[in-house]
Design an enzyme around this catalytic site. Structure first.
Site, mmCIF file in Angstrom:
data_model
loop_
_atom_site.group_PDB
_atom_site.id
_atom_site.type_symbol
_atom_site.label_atom_id
_atom_site.label_comp_id
_atom_site.label_asym_id
_atom_site.label_seq_id
_atom_site.Cartn_x
_atom_site.Cartn_y
_atom_site.Cartn_z
ATOM 1 N N SER A 593 0.841 -1.192 0.000
ATOM 2 C CA SER A 593 0.000 0.000 0.000
ATOM 3 C C SER A 593 0.884 1.252 0.000
ATOM 4 O O SER A 593 1.643 1.456 -0.942
ATOM 5 C CB SER A 593 -0.961 -0.027 1.192
ATOM 6 O OG SER A 593 -1.986 0.931 1.047
ATOM 7 N N ASP A 668 -9.271 -4.523 -6.060
ATOM 8 C CA ASP A 668 -8.893 -3.616 -4.973
ATOM 9 C C ASP A 668 -9.751 -2.356 -5.077
ATOM 10 O O ASP A 668 -9.532 -1.515 -5.951
ATOM 11 C CB ASP A 668 -7.401 -3.274 -5.092
ATOM 12 C CG ASP A 668 -6.854 -2.548 -3.870
ATOM 13 O OD1 ASP A 668 -7.653 -1.897 -3.176
ATOM 14 O OD2 ASP A 668 -5.637 -2.636 -3.622
ATOM 15 N N HIS A 700 -7.718 -5.227 -1.520
ATOM 16 C CA HIS A 700 -6.463 -4.603 -1.101
ATOM 17 C C HIS A 700 -5.636 -5.513 -0.199
ATOM 18 O O HIS A 700 -4.416 -5.382 -0.131
ATOM 19 C CB HIS A 700 -6.776 -3.287 -0.385
ATOM 20 C CG HIS A 700 -5.597 -2.400 -0.179
ATOM 21 N ND1 HIS A 700 -4.776 -1.980 -1.214
ATOM 22 C CD2 HIS A 700 -5.075 -1.841 0.946
ATOM 23 C CE1 HIS A 700 -3.817 -1.203 -0.739
ATOM 24 N NE2 HIS A 700 -3.963 -1.102 0.560
#
Length: 723
Positions: A593, A668, A700
């Site tokens: 991320s 995601d 995600h």
């Protein structure tokens, strides 16, 4: 024969046998539950403060029971609910007790929507009469008891409904809700993700009014994701997602009168009202507390709204040159005095205000952060909180008088202490861990922190690790770019200072985050131990912009996400490369991320420093990410184009020299796969070779079935082949 040499030989042989008996951690063990941790089930502190309720499951029969236990003894004293005794309900997943503990909302058939939101079929179970009532035939969201438990309000198809439990009638409060157009009482995607709440309606203390937020998202751009599934043709998931600089939902505040069925719109035009990130009724039934903020999120207003007239009054304005964090720390005391947390003195602290917004005093102060606010006890006039005052990588639990005096240290052992207090603040369940100790749970007295009894200690897991090759996590600081950055290092168990080792750096680096913490880490922590077994030194460094070192340290990256953090990670790698035992030509970095955004930037901009990098689900341009998060730190692209573009990995692909692995989930909804697709295209056009993997229909977190094992096997192999 030389006796000393014989003894030494025997000692070495014994040591060799011991070492041979110790096992290496495997990826299969990490993900098959071999190192399963014992946690405490989510508990509900009963109103009497002396007992708590826990939902238990009989694994043989599938029966659910809501059992009540004594805090002091841990012995079961009662069973409130037994699923096998409920006619018309075979099972339930979760529960919520009404304020008077006379009824329970039971959830079934739960289905996740996004990170915090879900749909489910709900029932109300009367604990006295044993009567069961289904709230609605359909799957609904956020059902909530009225204060007297006579009604339940809930969200359905973007509208608000009220179920009267006595008459069985259902009243529709709003009628204009429509998918991807208008939402009433439930937050939109970006509010849920970035302001961390879903239920945008609240009952007042008398149960005769409901305040709610209306989201008009008709002008918000839509985002679509292909869902590949198992059918012949893929489907699409389309939802409103405001990217940085784009149109957000228009929000408005409304108050519904349950008796008259009238709805009043509240005029907030005289205040910073671009976002309404919080609303809750105060203990005074006719006073609604609302928090609003401007688009830049650097001026948060606390408003009191008259429930009858709808008139709003500014009580408090918290401003910052960068941004003001939205929290759940607002607590009302007697006469609507209230507690508020703020960074206005340079550190996050607790403040006491009267009901007119006049500061009465700063409750906590010092060069450390309040990291969790636990609550206020009206009997003892004490505030309970967690802070970093025993070191920025540690957490301690404290209480202090609301006047700021008579502080008590309740749990301050070096490591991470957290607390869950009983309703009347008689007891707290302490959770403790450090880098070497799995979670330990104890019951402690809230007055002085003294141990009452042990609950769980995960000693079995700690003993289990004695059979494995486990390395110590060493904490230290690195002097980088004028700051002492927190760091940790994990060396191979058989570390030899005369050898040179490759270094694998792990980091997240996002605003206000902390990766270097004196706490137990499973999951990735086990993976790092496994890599250390393979001969890698693991290092983690928290750069400028991360948390727990004051407002200025955290917010200095404002408008430049990815600039100073990248400078610090590159400088840290170079400083490590100066050490005699580090092979400076074999330093790698990875992250997920925000950490993936960083890992990409580091190998591009630090091509002469990093040999390899792995980026999982990375943001590759903040132009692609959501409005609330991104603009909080970057303002809009229209205002700050250079900040967006100069620090984007897309702007530096031509510098790639090392080995690069890029990973993303195709579903995601948070960091869209668009980020990786655009980076892939940029790398292709720059004629840069790299490796990449897309996990179909994974969000995600990229998990489900064997997905995590497959992903970590891929990353492990990539490290072994390229570092």
């Amino acid at each position: 024969m030389n006796i000393r040499k014989t003894a030494l030989l025997l000692l070495l042989l014994v040591a060799g046998v011991v070492t041979a008996q110790q096992k290496n951690i495997t990826l299969e063990e990490i993900y098959d539950g071999t190192f399963r941790m014992q946690y405490l089930d989510r508990l509900h502190s009963m109103n009497n403060g002396k007992e708590y309720a826990v939902l238990n499951t009989d694994r043989n029969t599938g029966t659910k029971t809501l059992d009540v236990y004594s805090y002091k003894t841990g012995e079961k004293v009662n069973t409130l609910i037994n699923s096998s005794e409920i006619d018309g309900l075979d099972y339930f997943i979760g529960y919520t007790l009404s304020a008077d503990e006379s009824k329970a909302l039971l959830s079934t058939k739960m289905r996740s929507i996004y990170r915090r939101s879900s749909l489910g079929v709900y029932y109300v179970y009367d604990l006295e009469t044993k009567e069961l009532v289904q709230v609605a035939e359909e799957a609904i969201q956020e059902p909530t008891f009225s204060p007297d438990a006579s009604k339940v309000a809930y969200g359905l198809d973007n509208n608000i409904y009220i179920k009267d439990l006595a008459s069985g009638t259902t009243t529709q409060v709003t009628t204009d809700g429509a998918k991807n157009k208008v939402i009433n009482g439930i937050t939109d995607w970006v509010y849920e993700e970035e302001f961390a709440f879903v239920r945008a309606f609240d009952w007042n203390a008398d149960g005769d009014k409901i305040a709610y937020i209306r989201f008009d998202e008709s002008e918000v751009p839509e985002f679509s994701m292909d869902v590949f599934g198992n059918e012949l043709y893929p489907s699409k998931d389309t939802f409103k997602y405001p990217k940085a600089g784009e149109t957000n939902a228009t929000v408005s505040l409304h108050i519904y009168d349950v008796t008259s069925a009238d709805t009043k719109a509240v005029d907030l035009s005289g205040f910073q009202n671009y976002y309404i990130p919080r609303l809750e009724w105060t203990p005074e039934a006719n006073v609604l507390a609302v928090q609003t903020t401007n688009r830049k999120q650097n001026d948060v207003n606390l408003l009191f709204v008259d429930g009858t007239s709808g008139e709003a009054k500014l009580i408090l304005s918290d401003k910052d040159d960068a941004y003001v964090d939205i929290t759940n720390n607002l607590t009302f005391l007697e006469d609507n005095d209230f507690i508020w947390t703020s960074e206005k003195d340079g550190w996050n602290h607790i403040y006491l205000y009267d009901k007119d917004g006049k500061l009465k005093n700063q409750v906590t102060q010092g060069p450390w952060e309040v990291t969790s606010y636990y609550g206020y006890d009206p009997k003892s006039k004490r505030v309970f909180y967690q802070s970093s005052e025993n070191g920025s990588i540690n957490r301690g639990v404290y209480s202090v008088k609301v006047n700021g005096k008579s502080k008590k240290a309740l749990a301050t052992e070096a490591g991470t202490n957290s607390a869950n207090f009983s309703t009347d603040f008689t007891y707290f369940i302490k959770s403790f861990s450090d880098a070497e100790t799995p979670y330990v749970f104890t019951l402690n007295a809230a007055d002085d922190g003294d141990l009452v009894r042990k609950i769980k200690d995960n000693q079995a897991l700690k003993d289990q690790f004695a059979d494995y090759v486990i390395s110590e996590k060493e904490f230290f600081t690195l002097p980088i770019n004028g700051e002492e950055l927190n760091a940790y290092m994990i060396k191979p168990k058989d570390f030899d200072p005369n050898k040179k080792y490759p270094v694998f750096m792990t980091q997240y680096s996002g605003p206000g985050s902390q990766s270097v913490a004196n706490s137990w880490s499973g999951g990735n922590g086990y993976w790092f131990q496994m890599l250390a077994q393979e001969g890698y030194i693991i290092v983690c460094v928290d750069p400028r912009g991360t948390g727990l070192k004051g407002r200025d340290f955290k917010k200095m990256t404002q408008k430049e996400l990815g600039k100073y953090e990248v400078e610090d990670q590159i400088a840290a790698a170079q400083a490590l490369g100066q050490r005699d035992y580090v092979d400076a030509d074999r330093i790698g970095i990875w992250g997920w991320s925000y950490g993936g955004f960083m890992a990409s930037n580091c190998i591009f901009q630090g091509a002469d420093t990093f040999k390899m990098a792995i980026a999982v689900a990375p943001v590759t341009s903040w132009r692609f990410y959501d409005s609330i998060y991104t603009e909080r730190y970057m303002t809009t692209p229209q205002e700050n184009a250079s900040g967006y573009d100069n620090n984007s990995p897309l702007s530096h692909v031509d510098k790639l020299e090392g080995k690069f692995l890029l990973v993303h989930g195709s579903a995601d909804d948070n960091v869209h796969v668009q980020n990786s697709m655009r980076l892939i295209e940029a790398l292709v056009q720059a004629n840069k070779q790299f490796d990449w993997a897309i996990y179909p229909d994974k969000n995600h977190s990229i998990y489900g079935g064997n997905t995590r094992l497959h992903l970590y096997t891929k990353m492990t192999n990539f490290i072994k082949e390229n570092l």
